[in-house]
Design a protein around this motif. Structure first.
Motif, PDB file in Angstrom:
ATOM      1  N   THR A 256       4.804   7.638  -5.674  1.00  0.00           N
ATOM      2  CA  THR A 256       5.059   9.037  -6.003  1.00  0.00           C
ATOM      3  C   THR A 256       4.132   9.955  -5.223  1.00  0.00           C
ATOM      4  O   THR A 256       4.564  10.944  -4.631  1.00  0.00           O
ATOM      5  CB  THR A 256       4.892   9.277  -7.509  1.00  0.00           C
ATOM      6  OG1 THR A 256       5.766   8.398  -8.217  1.00  0.00           O
ATOM      7  CG2 THR A 256       5.186  10.708  -7.890  1.00  0.00           C
ATOM      8  N   ARG A 257       2.850   9.618  -5.205  1.00  0.00           N
ATOM      9  CA  ARG A 257       1.885  10.439  -4.467  1.00  0.00           C
ATOM     10  C   ARG A 257       2.147  10.375  -2.963  1.00  0.00           C
ATOM     11  O   ARG A 257       2.024  11.375  -2.258  1.00  0.00           O
ATOM     12  CB  ARG A 257       0.463   9.980  -4.777  1.00  0.00           C
ATOM     13  CG  ARG A 257       0.048  10.292  -6.197  1.00  0.00           C
ATOM     14  CD  ARG A 257      -1.346   9.847  -6.478  1.00  0.00           C
ATOM     15  NE  ARG A 257      -2.278  10.738  -5.784  1.00  0.00           N
ATOM     16  CZ  ARG A 257      -3.569  10.474  -5.653  1.00  0.00           C
ATOM     17  NH1 ARG A 257      -4.075   9.362  -6.125  1.00  0.00           N
ATOM     18  NH2 ARG A 257      -4.348  11.317  -5.035  1.00  0.00           N
TER      19      ARG A 257
ATOM     20  N   PRO B 181       2.225   0.139  -6.740  1.00  0.00           N
ATOM     21  CA  PRO B 181       2.484   0.841  -8.006  1.00  0.00           C
ATOM     22  C   PRO B 181       3.306   2.108  -7.784  1.00  0.00           C
ATOM     23  O   PRO B 181       3.233   2.743  -6.734  1.00  0.00           O
ATOM     24  CB  PRO B 181       1.086   1.197  -8.508  1.00  0.00           C
ATOM     25  CG  PRO B 181       0.138   0.360  -7.729  1.00  0.00           C
ATOM     26  CD  PRO B 181       0.802   0.012  -6.458  1.00  0.00           C
ATOM     27  N   MET B 182       4.099   2.464  -8.777  1.00  0.00           N
ATOM     28  CA  MET B 182       4.946   3.646  -8.682  1.00  0.00           C
ATOM     29  C   MET B 182       4.124   4.925  -8.518  1.00  0.00           C
ATOM     30  O   MET B 182       4.565   5.869  -7.867  1.00  0.00           O
ATOM     31  CB  MET B 182       5.849   3.768  -9.906  1.00  0.00           C
ATOM     32  CG  MET B 182       7.039   2.863  -9.858  1.00  0.00           C
ATOM     33  SD  MET B 182       8.113   3.343  -8.509  1.00  0.00           S
ATOM     34  CE  MET B 182       9.355   2.102  -8.648  1.00  0.00           C
ATOM     35  N   LYS B 183       2.931   4.967  -9.082  1.00  0.00           N
ATOM     36  CA  LYS B 183       2.077   6.144  -8.940  1.00  0.00           C
ATOM     37  C   LYS B 183       1.712   6.358  -7.470  1.00  0.00           C
ATOM     38  O   LYS B 183       1.730   7.480  -6.974  1.00  0.00           O
ATOM     39  CB  LYS B 183       0.812   5.977  -9.785  1.00  0.00           C
ATOM     40  CG  LYS B 183      -0.118   7.150  -9.735  1.00  0.00           C
ATOM     41  CD  LYS B 183      -1.314   6.939 -10.633  1.00  0.00           C
ATOM     42  CE  LYS B 183      -2.240   8.132 -10.581  1.00  0.00           C
ATOM     43  NZ  LYS B 183      -3.396   7.977 -11.433  1.00  0.00           N
ATOM     44  N   THR B 184       1.402   5.266  -6.763  1.00  0.00           N
ATOM     45  CA  THR B 184       1.073   5.351  -5.345  1.00  0.00           C
ATOM     46  C   THR B 184       2.282   5.803  -4.543  1.00  0.00           C
ATOM     47  O   THR B 184       2.169   6.620  -3.626  1.00  0.00           O
ATOM     48  CB  THR B 184       0.582   3.985  -4.832  1.00  0.00           C
ATOM     49  OG1 THR B 184      -0.522   3.561  -5.635  1.00  0.00           O
ATOM     50  CG2 THR B 184       0.153   4.059  -3.389  1.00  0.00           C
TER      51      THR B 184
ATOM     52  N   ARG C  91      12.133   7.001  -5.480  1.00  0.00           N
ATOM     53  CA  ARG C  91      10.947   6.147  -5.553  1.00  0.00           C
ATOM     54  C   ARG C  91      11.337   4.679  -5.490  1.00  0.00           C
ATOM     55  O   ARG C  91      10.657   3.877  -4.861  1.00  0.00           O
ATOM     56  CB  ARG C  91      10.175   6.418  -6.851  1.00  0.00           C
ATOM     57  CG  ARG C  91       9.536   7.779  -6.900  1.00  0.00           C
ATOM     58  CD  ARG C  91       8.755   7.966  -8.172  1.00  0.00           C
ATOM     59  NE  ARG C  91       9.574   7.625  -9.332  1.00  0.00           N
ATOM     60  CZ  ARG C  91       9.083   7.354 -10.534  1.00  0.00           C
ATOM     61  NH1 ARG C  91       7.800   7.384 -10.732  1.00  0.00           N
ATOM     62  NH2 ARG C  91       9.885   7.062 -11.526  1.00  0.00           N
TER      63      ARG C  91
ATOM     64  N   TYR D 288      -1.800   5.830  -0.892  1.00  0.00           N
ATOM     65  CA  TYR D 288      -0.695   6.790  -0.864  1.00  0.00           C
ATOM     66  C   TYR D 288      -0.596   7.464   0.500  1.00  0.00           C
ATOM     67  O   TYR D 288       0.488   7.833   0.938  1.00  0.00           O
ATOM     68  CB  TYR D 288      -0.821   7.810  -1.989  1.00  0.00           C
ATOM     69  CG  TYR D 288      -1.881   8.870  -1.797  1.00  0.00           C
ATOM     70  CD1 TYR D 288      -1.558  10.085  -1.218  1.00  0.00           C
ATOM     71  CD2 TYR D 288      -3.187   8.664  -2.198  1.00  0.00           C
ATOM     72  CE1 TYR D 288      -2.514  11.069  -1.040  1.00  0.00           C
ATOM     73  CE2 TYR D 288      -4.144   9.623  -2.032  1.00  0.00           C
ATOM     74  CZ  TYR D 288      -3.809  10.826  -1.446  1.00  0.00           C
ATOM     75  OH  TYR D 288      -4.761  11.791  -1.270  1.00  0.00           O
TER      76      TYR D 288
END
Length: 103
Positions: free
Chosen positions: A63-64, A58-61, A42, A23
């Motif tokens: 987002t962060r 990944p979407m989490k990465t 995103r 991230y």
């Protein structure tokens, strides 16, 4: 002596994910785009990384990374704004010093 042959069709899979694309790195790569477009989504970031680096993140990465990039951008302006009072004080000191120097 080793003789190698050319095989035009490779059977190995291409690397589509990376453990090095964290991230923090996403934040560094996206920071300039966020300066231009604050509302970059995103999905827009995901498309940019996929098009530029051919990596699936990944979407989490994402987002962060987006949140970290915004903190980097806004933190910079907040630090500069907080320095205005000290800058004003220094300016006034030099102006008054210049007045005393002329006399």
């Amino acid at each position: 002596m080793v003789v190698k042959t050319l095989i035009p069709h490779h059977l190995c899979s291409s690397v589509e994910t990376s453990h090095f694309l964290t991230y923090r790195r996403v934040a560094q790569k996206v920071k300039d785009k966020l300066l231009v477009d604050e509302d970059l989504s995103r999905k827009g970031i995901h498309k940019h990384i996929d098009d530029t680096y051919n990596m699936d993140v990944p979407m989490k990465t994402i987002t962060r990374g987006r949140r970290t990039a915004q903190k980097m951008i806004e933190g910079h302006y907040i630090e500069q704004y907080n320095k205005l009072a000290a800058y004003r004080k220094e300016l006034l000191r030099w102006i008054h010093y210049g007045d005393y120097d002329r006399d």
